[in-house]
Motif scaffolding. Structure first.
Motif, PDB file in Angstrom:
ATOM      1  N   LYS A 113      16.360 -16.007  64.544  1.00  0.00           N
ATOM      2  CA  LYS A 113      17.569 -16.425  63.838  1.00  0.00           C
ATOM      3  C   LYS A 113      17.479 -17.859  63.320  1.00  0.00           C
ATOM      4  O   LYS A 113      18.211 -18.233  62.407  1.00  0.00           O
ATOM      5  N   THR A 244      17.144  -8.815  59.410  1.00  0.00           N
ATOM      6  CA  THR A 244      15.769  -9.201  59.720  1.00  0.00           C
ATOM      7  C   THR A 244      14.784  -8.301  58.995  1.00  0.00           C
ATOM      8  O   THR A 244      13.843  -8.772  58.342  1.00  0.00           O
ATOM      9  N   THR A 376      11.177 -10.982  68.643  1.00  0.00           N
ATOM     10  CA  THR A 376      12.267 -11.674  67.945  1.00  0.00           C
ATOM     11  C   THR A 376      13.031 -12.689  68.800  1.00  0.00           C
ATOM     12  O   THR A 376      13.698 -13.560  68.263  1.00  0.00           O
TER      13      THR A 376
HETATM   14  C1  LIG Z   1      19.385 -10.587  65.527  1.00  0.00           C
HETATM   15  C2  LIG Z   1      18.280 -10.060  66.313  1.00  0.00           C
HETATM   16  C3  LIG Z   1      17.601  -8.878  65.972  1.00  0.00           C
HETATM   17  C4  LIG Z   1      17.984  -8.004  64.802  1.00  0.00           C
HETATM   18  O1  LIG Z   1      18.212  -8.653  63.586  1.00  0.00           O
HETATM   19  P1  LIG Z   1      19.292  -8.063  62.555  1.00  0.00           P
HETATM   20  O2  LIG Z   1      19.214  -8.948  61.380  1.00  0.00           O
HETATM   21  O3  LIG Z   1      20.620  -8.105  63.234  1.00  0.00           O
HETATM   22  O4  LIG Z   1      18.884  -6.661  62.263  1.00  0.00           O
HETATM   23  C5  LIG Z   1      16.564  -8.489  66.779  1.00  0.00           C
HETATM   24  N1  LIG Z   1      16.192  -9.192  67.865  1.00  0.00           N
HETATM   25  C6  LIG Z   1      16.803 -10.340  68.210  1.00  0.00           C
HETATM   26  C7  LIG Z   1      16.344 -11.070  69.405  1.00  0.00           C
HETATM   27  C8  LIG Z   1      17.863 -10.808  67.456  1.00  0.00           C
HETATM   28  O5  LIG Z   1      18.483 -11.933  67.826  1.00  0.00           O
END
Ligand SMILES: *Cc1c(COP(=O)(O)O)cnc(C)c1O
Ligand SMILES: [Zn+2]
Length: 416
Positions: A113, A244, A376
């Motif tokens: 993010k 994402t 992520t």
């Molecule tokens: C936000 C997030 C996602 C998914 O991203 P989106 O844009 O909401 O699809 C996946 N893993 C983590 C750790 C996230 O913070």
């Protein structure tokens, strides 16, 4: 901004002046815009040697390819240029050509993010706004708060009651005005929307703000650069709102249009069984139906995804697919990533790995293919769930004999 043509509404294809509006005036919140670049103009300067000679190793490296005014480099957190690691142990275990892990757990606030929040704070700063707001399952909020703190901006953050403690602690440390909403993410989102309309704060809500995807796409640029401009066959990531995976596609698409890669990787999007509206829509071709948010993977527990059109297009255009995984498989994947690659992933991130494993088992991904898995988010953000997958409450007396007994018992347990 010379490199940008206009915003294109994903619902009605209307061209919108991005200086005038962040959404399509006709479709409102459904009219999410895609930032359309002038690739002919960009091609004059953005070549392979532009990158090989570039000495900046953070997200400012890509300032000419994202929708910010690039003439002034601000004192931001050092977002981006996270490691891409060859996963030798899991490559063997999955019996695939190669698996690399892009470790976004190494971002300044511990999740992918940061790429979007970077763009949000830079844009807010350049627009002269002093307060930014967002609703988030946790990471978007945390990351916005951290990035804003560095630029001296205020944040108002709406999170659902269930946001994990680690993320909440981060928020408070970064000095955010925290609004813990009595309800789920949907409730937090709705309240934030009303408040943003009323107080005119800068809106970082990912789907509605078209520039957030432009930040997130830089993860794709880095993957390509780190693989020496050889696109992998697959890129795997978990999906919540869908920004994402949409960003990933956009990043690969940009590089493809600039002639820097010959093909766009197939995208594998992974959702949790307890909350899989985009998966459902992908496989049934029906419109998105609101889902419960019934999973321990809080960051992808998004019952009404805000960016499904871009996400679905990304998966389809890349010729990829979507799978869903159980909470049990997620906990197992967390353990696997930790045990075999030294990667401590949060549940939402490990969901992606669980999905990858499933896709290999089902032959959706073939054994001769190369894969990049995106970690992520950092596991330290949510240790309550982590400890569910590795329970350990034993205490050993501080003497060697007791230790010996203990190790013997553990050994027997492992054998049985
Ligand atoms: C936000 C997030 C996602 C998914 O991203 P989106 O844009 O909401 O699809 C996946 N893993 C983590 C750790 C996230 O913070
Ligand atoms: Zn529209």
């Amino acid at each position: 901004m010379k490199h940008i043509k206009y915003g294109l509404c994903v619902s009605c294809n209307q061209k919108v002046d991005l200086n005038q509006s962040n959404t399509c005036p006709k479709c409102k919140d459904k009219g999410i815009l895609d930032v359309v670049y002038d690739y002919k103009y960009l091609k004059k300067t953005i070549t392979k040697s532009f990158f090989t000679e570039h000495k900046t190793f953070n997200i400012w490296r890509y300032k000419d390819l994202i929708s910010i005014k690039a003439d002034e480099i601000l004192n931001t957190l050092s977002v981006g240029w996270t490691p891409l690691m060859f996963a030798n142990n899991l490559t063997k275990q999955l019996a695939v050509k190669s698996l690399h892990i892009k470790d976004e757990g190494m971002q300044p606030t511990g999740s992918l993010k940061d790429r979007a929040s970077f763009v949000a704070v830079v844009k807010a700063y350049q627009l002269g706004k002093d307060t930014i707001a967002c609703a988030s399952t946790g990471n978007a909020a945390t990351s916005l708060a951290g990035n804003a703190a560095k630029l001296g901006l205020k944040t108002v953050i709406f999170v659902p009651k269930r946001a994990p403690l680690g993320k909440t602690a981060q928020l408070l440390m970064y000095g955010a005005q925290l609004v813990r909403v009595d309800g789920d993410y949907k409730a937090a989102y709705n309240l934030s929307k009303q408040a943003i309309d009323k107080y005119h704060w800068y809106n970082r809500n990912a789907a509605v703000n078209p520039h957030m995807v432009e930040g997130k796409k830089t993860v794709a640029y880095e993957i390509i650069e780190q693989l020496d401009f050889e696109a992998p066959d697959w890129v795997v990531v978990s999906v919540g709102d869908g920004c994402t995976i949409a960003g990933l596609y956009k990043g690969f698409y940009d590089f493809y249009k600039l002639g820097l890669i010959n093909n766009i990787p197939k995208l594998l999007g992974v959702q949790s069984e307890g909350c899989a509206p985009i998966y459902q829509s992908f496989h049934t071709n029906h419109d998105i139906k609101e889902a419960d948010e019934n999973t321990l993977a809080d960051s992808i527990a998004v019952g009404i995804p805000r960016n499904p059109i871009k996400a679905l297009e990304a998966v389809k255009k890349s010729k990829g697919t979507m799978v869903k995984v159980s909470d049990e498989a997620i906990l197992k994947a967390m353990k696997t990533l930790g045990n075999y690659e030294g990667i401590f992933a949060e549940p939402a991130s490990a969901a992606g790995y669980a999905g990858l494993k499933d896709a290999v088992q089902k032959n959706l991904i073939n054994h001769h293919e190369s894969i990049v898995f995106i970690n992520t988010g950092n596991g330290l953000k949510d240790i309550d769930n982590a400890l569910k997958s590795v329970p350990n409450k034993d205490v050993v007396k501080a003497d060697l004999k007791a230790l010996e007994n203990y190790l013997e018992i553990k050994d027997e347990m492992n054998d049985s």
